[in-house]
Design a protein around this motif. Structure first.
Motif, short mmCIF file in Angstrom:
data_model
loop_
_atom_site.label_atom_id
_atom_site.label_comp_id
_atom_site.label_asym_id
_atom_site.label_seq_id
_atom_site.Cartn_x
_atom_site.Cartn_y
_atom_site.Cartn_z
N TRP A 180 0.84 -1.21 0.00
CA TRP A 180 0.00 0.00 0.00
C TRP A 180 0.87 1.25 0.00
O TRP A 180 1.58 1.52 0.95
CB TRP A 180 -0.91 -0.01 1.22
N ALA A 181 0.76 2.03 -1.07
CA ALA A 181 1.66 3.17 -1.27
C ALA A 181 1.27 4.40 -0.48
O ALA A 181 2.11 5.28 -0.25
CB ALA A 181 1.74 3.51 -2.76
N ALA A 182 0.00 4.52 -0.09
CA ALA A 182 -0.47 5.78 0.50
C ALA A 182 -0.12 5.92 1.97
O ALA A 182 -0.36 6.98 2.55
CB ALA A 182 -2.00 5.88 0.34
N GLU A 183 0.44 4.88 2.59
CA GLU A 183 0.83 4.95 3.99
C GLU A 183 2.23 4.38 4.15
O GLU A 183 2.49 3.23 3.77
CB GLU A 183 -0.16 4.18 4.86
N ASP A 184 3.14 5.15 4.72
CA ASP A 184 4.54 4.75 4.82
C ASP A 184 4.77 3.57 5.76
O ASP A 184 5.82 2.92 5.69
CB ASP A 184 5.39 5.92 5.31
N VAL A 185 3.80 3.28 6.63
CA VAL A 185 4.03 2.24 7.64
C VAL A 185 4.34 0.89 7.00
O VAL A 185 5.17 0.12 7.52
CB VAL A 185 2.81 2.11 8.58
N PHE A 186 3.76 0.60 5.86
CA PHE A 186 3.99 -0.70 5.22
C PHE A 186 5.40 -0.77 4.62
O PHE A 186 6.08 -1.80 4.74
CB PHE A 186 2.92 -0.97 4.17
N MET A 187 5.84 0.31 3.99
CA MET A 187 7.22 0.37 3.51
C MET A 187 8.20 0.26 4.68
O MET A 187 9.17 -0.50 4.62
CB MET A 187 7.45 1.68 2.76
N ASN A 188 7.93 1.02 5.75
CA ASN A 188 8.81 1.00 6.92
C ASN A 188 8.89 -0.39 7.54
O ASN A 188 9.97 -0.85 7.93
CB ASN A 188 8.31 2.00 7.97
N GLU A 189 7.76 -1.05 7.63
CA GLU A 189 7.70 -2.37 8.24
C GLU A 189 8.47 -3.41 7.41
O GLU A 189 9.23 -4.22 7.96
CB GLU A 189 6.25 -2.81 8.40
N ALA A 190 8.29 -3.37 6.09
CA ALA A 190 9.00 -4.32 5.22
C ALA A 190 10.51 -4.08 5.26
O ALA A 190 11.30 -5.03 5.29
CB ALA A 190 8.47 -4.22 3.79
N GLN A 191 10.91 -2.81 5.27
CA GLN A 191 12.34 -2.50 5.33
C GLN A 191 12.94 -2.94 6.67
O GLN A 191 14.06 -3.48 6.70
CB GLN A 191 12.57 -1.01 5.12
N ALA A 192 12.21 -2.72 7.76
CA ALA A 192 12.69 -3.15 9.07
C ALA A 192 12.83 -4.66 9.13
O ALA A 192 13.79 -5.19 9.71
CB ALA A 192 11.75 -2.65 10.17
N ALA A 193 11.87 -5.37 8.53
CA ALA A 193 11.95 -6.83 8.51
C ALA A 193 13.17 -7.29 7.72
O ALA A 193 13.90 -8.20 8.14
CB ALA A 193 10.67 -7.40 7.89
N ARG A 194 13.43 -6.66 6.59
CA ARG A 194 14.59 -7.04 5.79
C ARG A 194 15.88 -6.78 6.57
O ARG A 194 16.79 -7.63 6.58
CB ARG A 194 14.60 -6.26 4.48
#
Length: 474
Positions: free
Chosen positions: A254-268
């Motif tokens: 989901w591009a409209a909320e940064d939390v998903f990008m942040n969460e995936a990057q933190a997991a990586r």
């Protein structure tokens, strides 16, 4: 000679007129009767005050209760869901029709109003008692979940309603005849049909707040995808013979909320440093900040990535850890990027992509609402599936600037910081989420897990290796 004297009417005792209780008293008495029926407590026929206005009042009260309870359960801003409210109206209408049919079949039309008032009052009580039961009682949700494992919520609610329906018809008319038995059957079948056919979701929901995004060059973004995927996959290291390697793939939909990008990057980042996936990890992300540097989290890119990861790994020996985070609905993970029309990721599609890639050993984590609905289609003996919520529950923590969702914080941000076992980390995370949601009086998300027998053995060997690797690095 005797004389007779007329008896004065004033001398006659005046007949006692029965005064009907006031409307509020009748309504309250019917409500109390409904609660006692719902709790299977003793009731008396004299507690029921049937009338047309009483039936209408119970019908309207039930809808108001649903509106208020759902409103309280959802954080502002609130948005009204007309479809789900219409389904609630349909359930109540079916119950009224069933009462009419039952009275007609019974051969006693006068039963209609008593039946309707009792059934609606009992249904309202069931809604009040059952709605958000875990949050209301404060009981430990994991205990309740294990005790009722495998019983869908709507089936349990139907059985409860059937039991109360039997008591209602027995209260109104205790005749024993084939017609009475058929009337009972109608009154049994109607609630089941209503709940199974129209079991709705939340009448109120929190709309997704989409942050303003810059204009995206759609043609260029699409044309770059093969190159971005190839670049990301070519950077992956090949498998090491004799070593069970873990390959990480992150999918932030989901591009409209940064939390998903942040969460995936933190997991990586966590897996690269703690689970030996450095040079064996890849991210697919929908976000304006990464549109020109990272492949999109699209179904097509996921297909390309999985097929090419499979060429890098030894599919009979190595393990894929797939971390998916986004909004979700039953059997769907949402993919959204403003100005781009992306296909949604459905559970059967995800299973097909993994099977087609030929990846045997799989750990799949889905951080999304209703993600438990993916488990039946993904589970097998070689797969572990962990989801942030049950099939019929929402999860929490989405937002534009957040670092984690509730599940991501508990699982990635805390549990996996200490645990090498994915299953143990899930248990810790599930308990932490339950405690947090109970404290905030939210409807429990009920994270779920499936562990195949073969992947459990495979992961034991992998855990021993990374534990030994960390010990030697100290």
């Amino acid at each position: 000679m005797s004389s007779t004297y007329p008896i004065s009417r004033d001398a006659e005792p005046a007949p006692q007129e029965k005064t009907l209780p006031g409307a509020w008293f009748r309504f309250a008495s019917n409500c109390i009767l409904g609660v006692r029926l719902a709790l299977l407590l003793p009731v008396r026929r004299s507690q029921l005050f049937p009338s047309v206005d009483g039936a209408v009042a119970q019908f309207a009260f039930g809808l108001v209760v649903i509106l208020v309870l759902d409103f309280i359960a959802v954080e502002p801003p609130h948005q009204f869901n007309v479809l789900y409210f219409g389904q609630f109206v349909a359930i109540y209408a079916i119950l009224v029709v069933a009462c009419h049919m039952a009275a007609k079949i019974h051969g006693t039309p006068a039963f209609f109003l008593p039946l309707t008032c009792a059934v609606l009052a009992c249904t309202n009580a069931l809604v009040l008692i059952g709605h958000d039961f875990v949050a209301i009682t404060g009981l430990d949700d994991q205990t309740i979940s294990r005790a009722a494992d495998g019983i869908p919520l709507k089936i349990a609610a139907t059985i409860w309603l059937l039991a109360t329906s039997a008591r209602i018809l027995h209260l109104v008319g205790r005749h024993r005849s084939p017609r009475a038995a058929l009337a009972r059957l109608v009154l049994f079948a109607a609630p089941a049909a209503a709940l199974l056919a129209f079991y709705p979701g939340k009448v109120w929901y929190q709309p997704v707040t989409q942050q303003p995004t810059e204009w995206v060059d759609v043609e260029r973004t699409y044309s770059w995808q093969p190159w971005l995927v190839s670049k990301a996959v070519s950077a992956l290291a090949n498998e090491r013979p004799g070593v069970t390697d873990l390959y990480f793939a992150g999918f932030a939909g989901w591009a409209a909320e940064d939390v998903f990008m942040n969460e995936a990057q933190a997991a990586r980042d966590l897996f690269d440093t703690r689970f030996d996936t450095r040079d064996r990890s890849i991210l697919l992300t929908n976000n304006r900040k990464t549109a020109e540097t990272t492949p999109l989290a699209s179904v097509t890119n996921l297909q390309w990535a999985l097929s090419r990861i499979a060429r890098k790994m030894n599919t009979d020996e190595d393990i894929l850890f797939l971390f998916v985070t986004s909004h979700g609905s039953p059997s769907v993970v949402a993919t959204y990027f403003p100005h781009l029309r992306l296909n949604q990721l459905y559970a059967p599609t995800l299973r097909e992509l993994l099977d087609d890639a030929g990846i045997k050993w799989r750990v799949i984590v889905i951080s999304a609402c209703y993600s438990g609905s993916f488990i039946p289609l993904l589970q097998d003996e070689n797969t572990m599936v962990i989801t942030a919520a049950a099939a019929d529950r929402a999860s929490f923590g989405c937002g534009h600037d957040g670092a984690f969702t509730y599940f991501g914080d508990a699982f990635i941000g805390h549990a996996l910081q200490d645990e090498f076992s994915f299953e143990s980390a899930y248990r810790k995370a599930a308990q932490a989420i339950s405690t947090r949601e109970l404290a905030e009086r939210r409807v429990q998300s009920l994270p779920r897990i499936h562990v195949g027998a073969e992947i459990a053995k495979k992961l034991e060997d992998f855990e021993k290796r990374v534990i030994a690797q960390e010990a030697s690095a100290r």
